[in-house]
Design an enzyme around this catalytic site. Structure first.
Site, mmCIF file in Angstrom:
data_model
loop_
_atom_site.group_PDB
_atom_site.id
_atom_site.type_symbol
_atom_site.label_atom_id
_atom_site.label_comp_id
_atom_site.label_asym_id
_atom_site.label_seq_id
_atom_site.Cartn_x
_atom_site.Cartn_y
_atom_site.Cartn_z
ATOM 1 N N ASP A 95 0.873 -1.179 0.000
ATOM 2 C CA ASP A 95 0.000 0.000 0.000
ATOM 3 C C ASP A 95 0.908 1.227 0.000
ATOM 4 O OD1 ASP A 95 -2.432 1.595 0.334
ATOM 5 O OD2 ASP A 95 -1.769 1.935 2.384
ATOM 6 N N SER A 96 0.325 2.390 -0.250
ATOM 7 C CA SER A 96 1.107 3.629 -0.213
ATOM 8 C C SER A 96 1.555 3.964 1.208
ATOM 9 C CB SER A 96 0.251 4.783 -0.738
ATOM 10 O OG SER A 96 -0.892 4.927 0.093
ATOM 11 N N TYR A 104 -0.209 8.553 -2.456
ATOM 12 C CA TYR A 104 -0.203 8.241 -3.889
ATOM 13 C C TYR A 104 -1.353 8.987 -4.592
ATOM 14 C CZ TYR A 104 2.916 4.066 -3.665
ATOM 15 O OH TYR A 104 3.973 3.211 -3.521
ATOM 16 N N GLY A 105 -2.438 9.192 -3.847
ATOM 17 C CA GLY A 105 -3.707 9.623 -4.445
ATOM 18 C C GLY A 105 -3.712 10.973 -5.123
ATOM 19 N N CYS A 158 -4.441 -1.273 -1.998
ATOM 20 C CA CYS A 158 -4.516 0.173 -2.199
ATOM 21 C C CYS A 158 -5.405 0.408 -3.423
ATOM 22 C CB CYS A 158 -3.099 0.701 -2.443
ATOM 23 S SG CYS A 158 -3.009 2.453 -2.832
ATOM 24 N N ASN A 159 -6.507 1.094 -3.232
ATOM 25 C CA ASN A 159 -7.419 1.365 -4.355
ATOM 26 C C ASN A 159 -6.725 2.195 -5.433
ATOM 27 O OD1 ASN A 159 -10.462 0.716 -3.290
ATOM 28 N ND2 ASN A 159 -9.124 1.312 -1.626
ATOM 29 N N THR A 160 -5.901 3.141 -4.979
ATOM 30 C CA THR A 160 -5.231 4.056 -5.904
ATOM 31 C C THR A 160 -4.221 3.309 -6.772
ATOM 32 O OG1 THR A 160 -5.477 5.734 -4.183
ATOM 33 C CG2 THR A 160 -3.960 6.236 -5.977
ATOM 34 N N CYS A 187 -10.837 3.889 0.133
ATOM 35 C CA CYS A 187 -9.389 4.018 0.333
ATOM 36 C C CYS A 187 -9.101 3.177 1.559
ATOM 37 C CB CYS A 187 -9.005 5.476 0.572
ATOM 38 S SG CYS A 187 -7.340 5.705 1.242
ATOM 39 N N THR A 188 -8.041 2.362 1.489
ATOM 40 C CA THR A 188 -7.814 1.401 2.571
ATOM 41 C C THR A 188 -7.377 2.056 3.887
ATOM 42 O OG1 THR A 188 -5.591 1.007 1.680
ATOM 43 C CG2 THR A 188 -7.339 -0.530 1.026
ATOM 44 N N HIS A 189 -7.050 3.339 3.840
ATOM 45 C CA HIS A 189 -6.739 4.037 5.095
ATOM 46 C C HIS A 189 -8.002 4.317 5.922
ATOM 47 C CE1 HIS A 189 -2.821 4.806 3.253
ATOM 48 N NE2 HIS A 189 -2.388 5.268 4.415
HETATM 49 N N1 DGL Z 1 -4.635 3.624 0.806
HETATM 50 C C1 DGL Z 1 -4.712 4.119 -0.496
HETATM 51 C C2 DGL Z 1 -5.978 3.700 -1.236
HETATM 52 O O1 DGL Z 1 -6.606 2.715 -0.906
HETATM 53 C C3 DGL Z 1 -4.292 5.459 -0.905
HETATM 54 C C4 DGL Z 1 -3.930 6.575 -0.067
HETATM 55 C C5 DGL Z 1 -2.969 7.506 -0.790
HETATM 56 O O2 DGL Z 1 -1.803 7.164 -0.868
HETATM 57 O O3 DGL Z 1 -3.394 8.558 -1.290
HETATM 58 O O4 DGL Z 1 -6.360 4.325 -2.203
#
Ligand code: DGL
Length: 273
Positions: free
Chosen positions: A19-20, A51-52, A82-84, A193-195
């Site tokens: 993940d990011s 990353y987003g 990570c969705n992104t 977003c996984t966060h």
């Molecule tokens: N956790 C990440 C996701 O699921 C992205 C957060 C990021 O790096 O912007 O998209």
């Protein structure tokens, strides 16, 4: 001394997660629950987060670098938690690592639509995830079935990366960014977003006694991982006690401590697909 066959050696390899940053741990904790005999190796790219808000090319390059780190540990499967990163790089990753199961995650819009009674569904995610064709096509499928409102949450993952220490700032963020979109007929919020599953408590507190369901994709992704391992006969023997190894690109040793804490954090109330 027992001699392992090549197949057994392959089964005994760990599963890689990336993940990011620390967000993918919300998926990993579910995977650990579903696959307790597996060893996992998690790479959080906190040094390069978020990353987003980056370009597709930047995200793709960082994702490939993160995955190369995991390849050094001889992983038998990869989860892009990570969705992104999934929206920017999953196709290319599957082309590069053809022989290995590569599982991605996308906003859990489908389960939200399935449970819908016709009200509003808010999808919180990074600007990049929402901009990508993959997401636009996903919501187009449900165009006539629900009122889906994408909500780009730039700056939200940072509260989790910092250990959720600024609760006041986080609540003000939710009020500013989410507040204007929550209507009386809002019935669910997809955490794309996984966060975000790590701030469910705060989101629920912000929403108060409104009857809004929060949905994330960690369960669906973990079941998909299990299915893919079963299909390829790659599950380890059930008598092994799985372990988790956490790596992070940040020089701050606190990120490993934070990761361990988040992995243990329990959020039993979340609905996920
Ligand atoms: N956790 C990440 C996701 O699921 C992205 C957060 C990021 O790096 O912007 O998209």
């Amino acid at each position: 001394m027992s001699i392992l066959s090549d197949k057994e050696k392959l089964k005994n390899r760990p599963i890689g997660f990336m993940d990011s940053g620390v967000g993918g741990l919300s998926v990993l904790r579910e995977a650990v629950r579903v696959l307790p005999a597996e060893d996992f190796i998690y790479f959080g790219d906190s040094a390069n987060a978020p990353y987003g808000t980056k370009t597709v090319k930047e995200i793709r390059d960082l994702t490939f670098k993160a995955v190369e780190n995991l390849m050094d540990y001889d992983i038998k499967a990869l989860v892009v938690a990570c969705n992104t990163a999934t929206s920017a790089a999953i196709t290319e990753l599957r082309t590069r690592y053809k022989d290995m199961p590569v599982i991605g995650i996308e906003p859990a819009v489908k389960p939200a639509v399935v449970c819908s009674r016709g009200g509003r569904i808010i999808v919180m995610a990074t600007p990049m995830t929402l901009r990508q064709r993959k997401f636009r096509e996903l919501i187009k499928t449900y165009d006539n079935e629900a009122d889906i409102v994408p909500l780009a949450c730039e700056g939200l993952m940072e509260y989790v990366e910092k250990g959720i220490t600024d609760k006041e700032g986080l609540m003000a963020y939710l009020d500013r960014a989410l507040g204007p979109y929550v209507t009386d007929d809002t019935e669910s919020i997809v955490l794309g977003c996984t966060h975000y599953p790590f701030i469910i408590k705060e989101i629920k507190e912000y929403l108060g006694d409104r009857n809004i369901v929060l949905i994330d994709g960690s369960k669906g992704t973990s079941s998909q991982l299990k299915r893919r391992l079963e299909e390829k006969d790659l599950l380890r023997d059930a008598d092994h006690e799985g372990k988790v190894t956490i790596l992070n690109s940040s020089e701050d040793p606190g990120m490993i401590e934070l990761s361990k804490r988040l992995l243990e954090q329990k959020d039993p109330e979340v609905e996920n697909d």
